[in-house]
Design a protein around this motif. Structure first.
Motif, PDB file in Angstrom:
ATOM      1  N   TYR A  60      59.441 125.585   3.229  1.00 33.89           N
ATOM      2  CA  TYR A  60      58.709 126.804   2.879  1.00 33.89           C
ATOM      3  C   TYR A  60      58.280 126.797   1.423  1.00 33.89           C
ATOM      4  O   TYR A  60      57.112 127.054   1.092  1.00 33.89           O
ATOM      5  N   ALA A  61      59.215 126.493   0.530  1.00 35.54           N
ATOM      6  CA  ALA A  61      58.917 126.544  -0.899  1.00 35.54           C
ATOM      7  C   ALA A  61      57.856 125.525  -1.291  1.00 35.54           C
ATOM      8  O   ALA A  61      56.967 125.812  -2.092  1.00 35.54           O
ATOM      9  N   ARG A  62      57.916 124.340  -0.723  1.00 34.84           N
ATOM     10  CA  ARG A  62      56.924 123.316  -1.058  1.00 34.84           C
ATOM     11  C   ARG A  62      55.545 123.706  -0.536  1.00 34.84           C
ATOM     12  O   ARG A  62      54.533 123.389  -1.160  1.00 34.84           O
ATOM     13  N   PHE A  63      55.514 124.384   0.594  1.00 33.33           N
ATOM     14  CA  PHE A  63      54.241 124.725   1.207  1.00 33.33           C
ATOM     15  C   PHE A  63      53.631 125.990   0.615  1.00 33.33           C
ATOM     16  O   PHE A  63      52.439 126.023   0.297  1.00 33.33           O
ATOM     17  N   PHE A  64      54.441 127.043   0.440  1.00 29.44           N
ATOM     18  CA  PHE A  64      53.906 128.337   0.022  1.00 29.44           C
ATOM     19  C   PHE A  64      54.200 128.698  -1.430  1.00 29.44           C
ATOM     20  O   PHE A  64      53.553 129.587  -1.984  1.00 29.44           O
ATOM     21  N   GLU A  65      55.186 128.059  -2.048  1.00 31.67           N
ATOM     22  CA  GLU A  65      55.521 128.366  -3.439  1.00 31.67           C
ATOM     23  C   GLU A  65      55.054 127.257  -4.379  1.00 31.67           C
ATOM     24  O   GLU A  65      54.573 127.522  -5.470  1.00 31.67           O
ATOM     25  N   SER A  66      55.218 125.997  -3.958  1.00 33.65           N
ATOM     26  CA  SER A  66      54.717 124.827  -4.709  1.00 33.65           C
ATOM     27  C   SER A  66      55.165 124.858  -6.172  1.00 33.65           C
ATOM     28  O   SER A  66      54.350 124.886  -7.102  1.00 33.65           O
ATOM     29  N   HIS A  67      56.480 124.834  -6.362  1.00 35.64           N
ATOM     30  CA  HIS A  67      57.046 124.895  -7.706  1.00 35.64           C
ATOM     31  C   HIS A  67      56.810 123.609  -8.486  1.00 35.64           C
ATOM     32  O   HIS A  67      56.768 122.514  -7.927  1.00 35.64           O
ATOM     33  N   LEU A  68      56.699 123.772  -9.811  1.00 39.07           N
ATOM     34  CA  LEU A  68      56.550 122.652 -10.725  1.00 39.07           C
ATOM     35  C   LEU A  68      57.512 122.820 -11.891  1.00 39.07           C
ATOM     36  O   LEU A  68      57.829 123.945 -12.296  1.00 39.07           O
ATOM     37  N   ASN A  69      57.967 121.708 -12.444  1.00 38.62           N
ATOM     38  CA  ASN A  69      58.658 121.744 -13.720  1.00 38.62           C
ATOM     39  C   ASN A  69      57.612 122.002 -14.808  1.00 38.62           C
ATOM     40  O   ASN A  69      56.561 121.363 -14.829  1.00 38.62           O
TER      41      ASN A  69
END
Length: 292
Positions: A60-69
């Motif tokens: 879910y996070a990779r698809f809808f949140e797509s977090h980055l450092n």
């Protein structure tokens, strides 16, 4: 090159859906995200995905949140990336619709999760009346598809591999296009504005989800004429900010007055495949390419 895979989900509603004033694409995106999070999140007590230790591996996070450092080399100082998908919904008059989904890079492996989440969304219902819907068929390039990982890998396509030139005459801004230039959203869009936005977008997508070989080139100047362009606002409810918002962009046409080089044509094909501008995961920035 950037790998991608496109699917179409044909669905039928049990009755006419009351969408309210919210565009159907945003409603579908919202319920899909909700069901995907419910399906895949293993630490639901976390207050947000930002604080979760799994936010770089969770589906879910990779698809809808797509977090980055924030120390990343692609979008330095930013902690969110472009999402690895674009989505549209096309309605018909007989309580049927087609959800068109294009998934990018390794996110193609999430297609089984997305399909199950969409099925659950249909069971729970959507719109003001929570109208249920059933999934009638899943197709890829017009043929029935079973969405297995093996088939996704086998049938995936690549941008910009084998894109043949066409004699384009008109670009249709089919859903609101939000392109920011010099800190302001453009009210009138020319083809060169699309190309610059697409070039930046494809550079980011390739560095995040592709093989990292796409290079930015100098773009020639093209002659184009905006036709019937105007700004429209759409209503949107932000579950993150818990408030109703307006999100808008430019719709209309762009008439091309001269021919395009291969690189520019490939960028416009990228706009067609992956959309262009801001908020494309909500169905914005969809364009159509019309031949002369």
């Amino acid at each position: 090159m950037l790998s991608y895979f496109s699917l179409e989900y044909s669905i039928s509603f049990s009755e006419t859906v009351d969408w309210g004033n919210v565009p159907p694409s945003m409603v579908i995106r919202s319920v899909l995200g909700y069901q995907l999070r419910h399906l895949t999140c293993v630490l639901r007590n976390e207050p947000s995905c930002t604080d979760c230790m799994l936010n770089h591996t969770c589906v879910y996070a990779r698809f809808f949140e797509s977090h980055l450092n924030k120390k990343n080399e692609v979008l330095a100082g930013r902690d969110r990336a472009s999402h690895p998908f674009s989505m549209d919904i096309f309605l018909s008059d007989d309580n049927k619709a087609v959800i068109a989904l294009t998934v990018i890079g390794q996110a193609r492996n999430y297609i089984p999760y997305l399909t199950i989440a969409l099925q659950r969304a249909g069971e729970q219902g959507i719109g003001r009346k929570r109208t249920p819907f059933a999934m009638e068929k899943i197709t890829h390039e017009g043929k029935t598809f079973d969405y297995s990982i093996e088939n996704v890998e086998k049938k995936s396509l690549f941008w910009p591999d084998a894109i043949g030139m066409q004699n384009l005459g008109t670009i249709i801004l089919d859903s609101p296009c939000r392109i920011k230039k010099a800190a302001h959203y453009l009210q009138t869009i020319y083809v060169d504005d699309l190309l610059l936005a697409a070039q930046r977008h494809m550079y980011i997508l390739d560095r995040l989800y592709g093989d990292g070989r796409f290079s930015i080139q100098e773009l020639p100047n093209h002659s184009s004429i905006p036709v019937d362009q105007h700004w429209i606002d759409q209503n949107y409810y932000s579950s993150r900010q818990h408030t109703h918002m307006k999100i808008g962009g430019v719709v209309g046409k762009i008439e091309l007055k001269n021919s395009l080089d291969q690189y520019s044509y490939e960028l416009l094909e990228a706009c067609r495949l992956f959309h262009v501008g801001k908020n494309i995961s909500m169905g914005l920035g969809r364009i159509l390419l019309m031949r002369r």
